[in-house]
Design a protein around this motif. Structure first.
Motif, PDB file in Angstrom:
ATOM      1  N   GLN A 163       1.864   3.566  -4.698  1.00 47.68           N
ATOM      2  CA  GLN A 163       0.688   3.350  -3.860  1.00 47.68           C
ATOM      3  C   GLN A 163       1.074   2.751  -2.515  1.00 47.68           C
ATOM      4  OE1 GLN A 163      -2.912   4.039  -4.508  1.00 47.68           O
ATOM      5  NE2 GLN A 163      -1.589   5.544  -5.503  1.00 47.68           N
ATOM      6  N   ARG A 164       2.222   3.113  -2.078  1.00 48.01           N
ATOM      7  CA  ARG A 164       2.653   2.662  -0.758  1.00 48.01           C
ATOM      8  C   ARG A 164       3.372   3.809  -0.072  1.00 48.01           C
ATOM      9  NH1 ARG A 164       6.221  -2.272  -1.064  1.00 48.01           N
ATOM     10  NH2 ARG A 164       6.108  -1.905  -3.283  1.00 48.01           N
ATOM     11  N   ARG A 203       8.118  -0.573   9.580  1.00 47.19           N
ATOM     12  CA  ARG A 203       7.598  -0.026   8.340  1.00 47.19           C
ATOM     13  C   ARG A 203       6.559  -0.943   7.703  1.00 47.19           C
ATOM     14  NH1 ARG A 203      10.358  -2.016   3.699  1.00 47.19           N
ATOM     15  NH2 ARG A 203      10.452  -0.040   2.598  1.00 47.19           N
ATOM     16  N   PHE A 204       6.469  -2.173   8.200  1.00 48.08           N
ATOM     17  CA  PHE A 204       5.500  -3.099   7.628  1.00 48.08           C
ATOM     18  C   PHE A 204       4.203  -3.156   8.428  1.00 48.08           C
ATOM     19  CE2 PHE A 204       9.612  -4.565   6.092  1.00 48.08           C
ATOM     20  CZ  PHE A 204       9.351  -4.519   4.725  1.00 48.08           C
ATOM     21  N   ILE A 205       4.056  -2.267   9.373  1.00 46.00           N
ATOM     22  CA  ILE A 205       2.804  -2.275  10.139  1.00 46.00           C
ATOM     23  C   ILE A 205       1.693  -1.714   9.262  1.00 46.00           C
ATOM     24  CG2 ILE A 205       1.604  -1.392  12.173  1.00 46.00           C
ATOM     25  CD1 ILE A 205       4.277  -1.277  13.607  1.00 46.00           C
ATOM     26  N   ASN A 206       0.680  -2.504   9.039  1.00 45.58           N
ATOM     27  CA  ASN A 206      -0.435  -2.091   8.189  1.00 45.58           C
ATOM     28  C   ASN A 206      -1.457  -1.292   8.980  1.00 45.58           C
ATOM     29  OD1 ASN A 206       0.268  -3.004   5.600  1.00 45.58           O
ATOM     30  ND2 ASN A 206      -0.126  -5.130   6.240  1.00 45.58           N
ATOM     31  N   HIS A 207      -2.413  -0.776   8.243  1.00 46.18           N
ATOM     32  CA  HIS A 207      -3.426   0.083   8.871  1.00 46.18           C
ATOM     33  C   HIS A 207      -4.515  -0.737   9.558  1.00 46.18           C
ATOM     34  CE1 HIS A 207      -6.592   3.105   9.246  1.00 46.18           C
ATOM     35  NE2 HIS A 207      -7.394   2.228   8.667  1.00 46.18           N
ATOM     36  N   TYR A 219       5.443   5.161   3.302  1.00 44.36           N
ATOM     37  CA  TYR A 219       6.190   4.817   4.524  1.00 44.36           C
ATOM     38  C   TYR A 219       6.574   6.073   5.292  1.00 44.36           C
ATOM     39  CZ  TYR A 219       6.653   0.303   2.219  1.00 44.36           C
ATOM     40  OH  TYR A 219       6.392  -0.890   1.607  1.00 44.36           O
ATOM     41  N   PHE A 226      -5.190   9.407   5.400  1.00 37.95           N
ATOM     42  CA  PHE A 226      -4.146   8.622   4.746  1.00 37.95           C
ATOM     43  C   PHE A 226      -4.579   8.031   3.411  1.00 37.95           C
ATOM     44  CE2 PHE A 226      -1.681   4.875   3.865  1.00 37.95           C
ATOM     45  CZ  PHE A 226      -0.398   5.294   4.097  1.00 37.95           C
ATOM     46  N   PHE A 227      -5.649   7.249   3.433  1.00 32.13           N
ATOM     47  CA  PHE A 227      -6.003   6.554   2.191  1.00 32.13           C
ATOM     48  C   PHE A 227      -6.647   7.491   1.191  1.00 32.13           C
ATOM     49  CE2 PHE A 227      -5.432   3.049   5.111  1.00 32.13           C
ATOM     50  CZ  PHE A 227      -4.590   2.264   4.354  1.00 32.13           C
ATOM     51  N   GLY A 269      -9.951   0.302   6.922  1.00 28.96           N
ATOM     52  CA  GLY A 269      -9.502  -1.085   6.775  1.00 28.96           C
ATOM     53  C   GLY A 269     -10.477  -2.061   7.390  1.00 28.96           C
ATOM     54  N   HIS A 312      -2.570  -6.862   2.830  1.00 31.27           N
ATOM     55  CA  HIS A 312      -2.178  -5.697   2.026  1.00 31.27           C
ATOM     56  C   HIS A 312      -0.662  -5.680   1.873  1.00 31.27           C
ATOM     57  CE1 HIS A 312      -6.258  -4.457   2.622  1.00 31.27           C
ATOM     58  NE2 HIS A 312      -6.097  -4.607   3.925  1.00 31.27           N
ATOM     59  N   GLY A 313      -0.161  -6.546   1.042  1.00 31.31           N
ATOM     60  CA  GLY A 313       1.289  -6.642   0.895  1.00 31.31           C
ATOM     61  C   GLY A 313       1.857  -7.339   2.116  1.00 31.31           C
ATOM     62  N   TYR A 314       3.019  -6.935   2.515  1.00 29.91           N
ATOM     63  CA  TYR A 314       3.600  -7.512   3.724  1.00 29.91           C
ATOM     64  C   TYR A 314       2.984  -6.876   4.968  1.00 29.91           C
ATOM     65  CZ  TYR A 314       7.244  -9.566   0.824  1.00 29.91           C
ATOM     66  OH  TYR A 314       7.914 -10.306  -0.103  1.00 29.91           O
ATOM     67  N   TRP A 363       0.901  10.149   8.337  1.00 30.22           N
ATOM     68  CA  TRP A 363       0.284   9.153   9.184  1.00 30.22           C
ATOM     69  C   TRP A 363       0.006   9.856  10.483  1.00 30.22           C
ATOM     70  CZ3 TRP A 363       3.191   3.932   9.257  1.00 30.22           C
ATOM     71  CH2 TRP A 363       3.399   3.526   7.952  1.00 30.22           C
ATOM     72  N   LEU A 401      -3.676   9.066  -0.327  1.00 31.61           N
ATOM     73  CA  LEU A 401      -2.821   8.123  -1.052  1.00 31.61           C
ATOM     74  C   LEU A 401      -3.434   7.788  -2.398  1.00 31.61           C
ATOM     75  CD1 LEU A 401      -0.338   6.282  -1.003  1.00 31.61           C
ATOM     76  CD2 LEU A 401      -1.769   4.521  -0.014  1.00 31.61           C
TER      77      LEU A 401
HETATM   78  C1  SAM Z   1       3.804   1.319   5.820  1.00 29.40           C
HETATM   79  S1  SAM Z   1       3.282   0.411   4.500  1.00 29.40           S
HETATM   80  C2  SAM Z   1       2.794  -1.075   5.265  1.00 29.40           C
HETATM   81  C3  SAM Z   1       3.551  -2.223   4.697  1.00 29.40           C
HETATM   82  C4  SAM Z   1       3.102  -2.623   3.339  1.00 29.40           C
HETATM   83  N1  SAM Z   1       1.920  -3.459   3.415  1.00 29.40           N
HETATM   84  C5  SAM Z   1       4.237  -3.331   2.593  1.00 29.40           C
HETATM   85  O1  SAM Z   1       4.022  -4.392   2.050  1.00 29.40           O
HETATM   86  O2  SAM Z   1       5.324  -2.795   2.533  1.00 29.40           O
HETATM   87  C6  SAM Z   1       1.804   1.239   4.165  1.00 29.40           C
HETATM   88  C7  SAM Z   1       1.190   0.788   2.874  1.00 29.40           C
HETATM   89  O3  SAM Z   1       0.613  -0.505   3.019  1.00 29.40           O
HETATM   90  C8  SAM Z   1      -0.651  -0.563   2.366  1.00 29.40           C
HETATM   91  N2  SAM Z   1      -1.687  -0.784   3.397  1.00 29.40           N
HETATM   92  C9  SAM Z   1      -1.478  -0.885   4.696  1.00 29.40           C
HETATM   93  N3  SAM Z   1      -2.626  -1.127   5.352  1.00 29.40           N
HETATM   94  C10 SAM Z   1      -3.596  -1.179   4.434  1.00 29.40           C
HETATM   95  C11 SAM Z   1      -5.021  -1.363   4.505  1.00 29.40           C
HETATM   96  N4  SAM Z   1      -5.679  -1.579   5.647  1.00 29.40           N
HETATM   97  N5  SAM Z   1      -5.705  -1.321   3.339  1.00 29.40           N
HETATM   98  C12 SAM Z   1      -5.070  -1.125   2.173  1.00 29.40           C
HETATM   99  N6  SAM Z   1      -3.741  -0.934   2.056  1.00 29.40           N
HETATM  100  C13 SAM Z   1      -3.009  -0.964   3.170  1.00 29.40           C
HETATM  101  C14 SAM Z   1      -0.818   0.761   1.667  1.00 29.40           C
HETATM  102  O4  SAM Z   1      -0.310   0.605   0.380  1.00 29.40           O
HETATM  103  C15 SAM Z   1       0.061   1.684   2.444  1.00 29.40           C
HETATM  104  O5  SAM Z   1       0.556   2.756   1.685  1.00 29.40           O
END
Ligand code: SAM
Length: 751
Positions: free
Chosen positions: A617-618, A640-644, A620, A699-700, A658, A577-579, A737, A703
């Motif tokens: 859609q993100r 800040r890059f910790i995903n769910h 932090y 959260f989701f 997730g 999911h991104g970084y 969160w 969001l």
């Molecule tokens: C704090 S950021 C985490 C870092 C983000 N992945 C990035 O690239 O910057 C939180 C965002 O990541 C995405 N995300 C994180 N975990 C996810 C998951 N399990 N499923 C879908 N989206 C997720 C959502 O867009 C969320 O709003």
């Protein structure tokens, strides 16, 4: 580089006025031929390349008579003449500037593009000679030479140096920055990977940002009126210099009011100490190389006398917190002001005069001064003061310096000594004859709201202690002056500690966290130097960042790091999911990983930033407590890059949104100067593991609330980026969160 709209409109208006009256009065405009030459020579100070612009600056002087300005200043007719000349010079300078500026910008951009194309790197133009580089050379003067022979070319050194990856477009922070609320003129700042046309979508389309809803958050677009156009400064300064060379004084320019209508910046400072004004600003500004300007005025260093005058005012703004390098630091300086030593106001006997009861049969109220005061028969004297260690004495000195009129009974709790001993020690430290003003009516310890001292919120801005029993554990809370500092003197073993922070904004906040045993106040004695109170303070504040109940006490050592730069080795990589954030070293369960840092913002700003969150859609944004949230969208750290990740076990039917299982958890704790969000490992993990945190059940849902159906509220309007926050109003906040709900109501899921 665009002219400011307001200034431009004013100028157009002025120009119209000027044109209306020009025919009738042009003959009255007196301008000397010498002055005309002055304007021309001021205009032609440029190089040959700019002559074609400056040649335009010609004031029609055919009808001018000599020397009329100096004399004409005071009557209406004279001012009128001056006004016309000022307008004319301003107009010509304005036109000249914008004609020159277009070419200047084009040339600059072309040069940059050329360098990009060639892959050339900018060379440093500064080299330091051997004298300067040699540390053994005398400190002054350092010789810096600029020469092409020994030019240092940094391109090799940085051959492998690429631009920051996109994810680092966020400003790195080691601690939270207190923002509070965004200003009215909060701009929409795109992230590095998006452009002003909208966020790129996987299908190649773009999600456009809804300015409409965003602007709704603000009552007005204040930036339009407040914006200072830097080009205008340059034009006005060039104009005033030309007018000066025509013997038109600043006073005359100001009197005609032309400049005031174009720019709100006064021409001259109101007083020599006031540095607000066009001339003062010109001295500090680096103008673009507009040929219409006279050579740059030399920068004026501030006079030493000014520095001395301001010293007492400036110094308090520098953060005393050694982990902080901010000069004006609202995060630390508001909440942890320097503990100023106090002077005693009470003579010894008056310490017994607050009407409180003896704390024990050995209480000083039943002996010593209390006995004299109350006429009671004395209780037996406590153990002799001589048995106190040097460390004990030093600790008491520290406390008495912080609050000289603290109640001996309160100090006794903290010191674990008899209050009679403390009373006698204090009497020796502050002999009654040295206590100048006797103020028996003023008690140093305000009774708590409920008349007992076991109310933790009853504390005031003074040294006092409270005892509070929670689940059979006992702890004492010490509040020193206005500091958000607490020292816990606990019974050994895990205790529940309550940390109270005096938030100077909107409301005070209280958070609860479980801690292990924290160092006793005796640690203060490790700093025999009286000037080390701040060190003591820092130590305790850091020690407050304690760890899970029952966790090994070794974690307390890491707490020092919580307030600062410590974090486990991690790396940011592409994830599902991104970084995402991945470990680069193995960790064990309950180990502290890092602090989640960002901008500390208040609720209204959380709501207005929702628009950006929904657009991208993100999210932090992390709830710190009821008052503040931490947003790392613009500034933060790798957490800040910790995903769910889903909760390991279902919580009230919530199993997560997730795929992976959460392997870290977060907690709100006291850091050096405020609250912070700490991330801990929930399980043992190897290097390479992606860190996952359970964002909580809402959260989701929230969001994506505005995403699937743009007309969620059925009013026919597109809700994207607008309506979700409104819809959620009252039904539960959008952004939060979640932390571990077991640690108090602030961490509860918001329903
Ligand atoms: C704090 S950021 C985490 C870092 C983000 N992945 C990035 O690239 O910057 C939180 C965002 O990541 C995405 N995300 C994180 N975990 C996810 C998951 N399990 N499923 C879908 N989206 C997720 C959502 O867009 C969320 O709003």
């Amino acid at each position: 580089m665009k002219p400011s709209t307001i200034a431009h409109d004013s100028f157009v208006h002025l120009r119209e006025e000027e044109e209306e009256s020009s025919e009738s009065s042009s003959a009255e405009v007196g301008i000397s031929s010498a002055a005309t030459q002055a304007i021309s020579s001021a205009s032609t100070m440029s190089s040959a390349s700019t002559n074609k612009h400056t040649s335009q600056v010609k004031v029609d002087a055919s009808n001018h008579t000599t020397g009329s300005y100096r004399k004409a200043g005071n009557d209406g007719k004279g001012l009128d003449s001056i006004r016309k000349v000022c307008l004319e010079v301003l107009r010509k300078t304005w036109d000249e500037f914008y004609e020159w500026e277009r070419e200047y910008c084009e040339a600059k951009l072309a040069a940059l593009m050329d360098e990009r194309r060639k892959g050339a790197r900018v060379k440093t133009t500064t080299t330091i000679t051997a004298e300067a580089a040699n540390p053994s050379s005398p400190p002054a003067p350092v010789l810096i030479t600029l020469s092409s022979e020994n030019m240092l070319d940094l391109s090799d050194a940085f051959a492998d140096f690429d631009a920051d990856p996109k994810y680092e477009s966020c400003t790195p922070l080691y601690g939270n920055v207190h923002i509070g609320d965004d200003p009215d003129m909060m701009p929409f700042l795109p992230f590095g990977e998006e452009d002003w046309d909208g966020y790129p979508l996987p299908d190649g389309g773009r999600r456009r940002f809804s300015y409409e809803g965003y602007i709704k958050e603000y009552s007005k677009l204040a930036w339009m009126s407040e914006f200072d156009d830097p080009d205008l400064d340059c034009i006005l300064y060039a104009t005033t210099q030309r007018l000066l060379s025509m013997s038109i004084s600043y006073e005359q320019m100001a009197a005609i009011g032309v400049f005031a209508r174009v720019s709100r910046l006064p021409l001259l400072s109101a007083s020599p100490s006031d540095h607000y004004g066009l001339e003062a600003r010109a001295a500090r500004r680096v103008f673009p190389p507009f040929p219409g300007l006279p050579s740059s005025p030399a920068p004026r260093p501030p006079a030493p006398s000014i520095l001395l005058t301001f010293k007492p005012y400036i110094f308090p703004f520098f953060c005393h917190n050694l982990t902080c390098i901010r000069h004006i630091c609202p995060t630390h300086s508001d909440r942890t002001p320097y503990p100023h030593p106090t002077t005693p106001e009470k003579k010894s006997v008056e310490l017994a005069d607050d009407g409180s009861s003896p704390c024990s049969p050995m209480c000083f109220l039943l002996s010593g001064a209390g006995q004299v005061r109350r006429g009671t028969t004395g209780a037996p004297q406590s153990a002799p003061l001589a048995s106190w260690s040097a460390q004990d004495k030093d600790t008491l000195i520290t406390f008495l310096e912080l609050d000289a009129d603290a109640r001996p009974c309160d100090l006794a709790v903290i010191m674990k000594k008899s209050c009679d001993d403390i009373f006698r020690f204090r009497k020796r430290m502050f002999p009654d004859p040295t206590i100048a003003s006797c103020n028996p009516g003023k008690a140093s310890l305000k009774p708590s709201k409920h008349g007992t001292r076991d109310n933790i919120l009853g504390g005031g801005p003074y040294l006092c202690s409270f005892s509070y029993g929670v689940e059979a554990h006992r702890f004492d809370l010490l509040i020193i002056k206005h500091m958000s500092l607490q020292v816990h003197v606990t019974t050994p073993g895990p205790v529940i500690s309550l940390a109270l922070a005096y938030a100077p904004i909107r409301s005070a906040s209280v958070s609860a966290s479980a801690t292990t045993f924290v160092p006793s106040v005796k640690d203060a004695s490790a700093n025999p130097n009286k000037a080390s109170k701040v060190a003591v303070q820092k130590k305790y504040a850091a020690a407050q960042c304690a760890v899970l109940a029952g966790a090994p006490s070794v974690h307390a050592i890491q707490n020092n790091a919580l307030a600062g730069k410590y974090r486990k080795a991690v790396e940011v990589r592409q994830s599902a999911h991104g970084y995402g954030l991945f470990l680069k070293e193995s960790v064990v369960a309950n180990e502290f990983l890092m602090e989640y840092t960002g901008e500390a913002i208040l609720e209204p700003t959380c709501v207005s930033r929702d628009h950006l969150i929904i657009h991208r859609q993100r999210n932090y944004l992390f709830s710190l407590h009821k008052t503040l949230s931490i947003d790392s969208s613009l500034a933060g750290d790798p957490s800040r890059f910790i995903n769910h990740g889903n909760p390991p076990t279902s919580v009230d039917g919530y199993t997560g949104a997730g795929e992976g299982i959460a392997n870290v958890h977060s907690r709100v704790e006291i850091t050096n100067g405020g609250h912070g969000i700490m991330i801990y490992a929930a399980v043992d993990m190897d290097a390479g593991t992606e860190l996952l945190l359970d964002y909580g059940p809402n959260f989701f849902k929230q969001l994506h609330g505005g995403d699937d159906d743009d007309d969620d509220d059925g009013d026919g309007a597109d809700n994207e980026g607008v309506a979700v926050a409104e819809e959620e109003e009252g039904a539960g906040k959008f952004i939060y969160w979640d932390d571990d709900p077991e640690y108090g109501e602030e961490q509860e899921y918001r329903e």
